[in-house]
Design a protein around this motif. Sequence first.
Motif, PDB file in Angstrom:
ATOM      1  N   GLU A  47       0.832  -1.213   0.000  1.00 48.75           N
ATOM      2  CA  GLU A  47       0.000   0.000   0.000  1.00 48.75           C
ATOM      3  C   GLU A  47       0.863   1.258   0.000  1.00 48.75           C
ATOM      4  N   THR A  64      -4.279  -9.578   2.034  1.00 49.92           N
ATOM      5  CA  THR A  64      -3.729  -8.269   1.692  1.00 49.92           C
ATOM      6  C   THR A  64      -2.307  -8.346   1.144  1.00 49.92           C
ATOM      7  N   TYR A  67      -1.613  -8.193  -4.438  1.00 47.84           N
ATOM      8  CA  TYR A  67      -1.988  -6.924  -5.065  1.00 47.84           C
ATOM      9  C   TYR A  67      -1.995  -7.071  -6.571  1.00 47.84           C
TER      10      TYR A  67
END
Length: 86
Positions: A47, A64, A67
């Motif tokens: 992120e 998470t 990506y």
Amino acid sequence: MSRNRRASALPLIVSAPKNIEVGSCILLGIPLYVRTPLKAFFGKAFEQASERINCDASCDFFDTSCYQIHIKDRTRFFDTLTALLS
């Protein structure tokens, strides 16, 4: 397969094309096996790297540490991620 002795102590990041027509790829972060789990380690790093280079990244997956980015942004993403994690 590196000659660097430190390489076996580093996490692994895998990149594979997802949609060639669109030009997207998937990044998957695989942390080292440790006794205490690294919760959201790659998610936060991915992120931050995508925000720093201002690329279109999405995390539409259950984990998470997975990506999706554009292939054209991959080199800059890896450079930024390396700077963040070192």
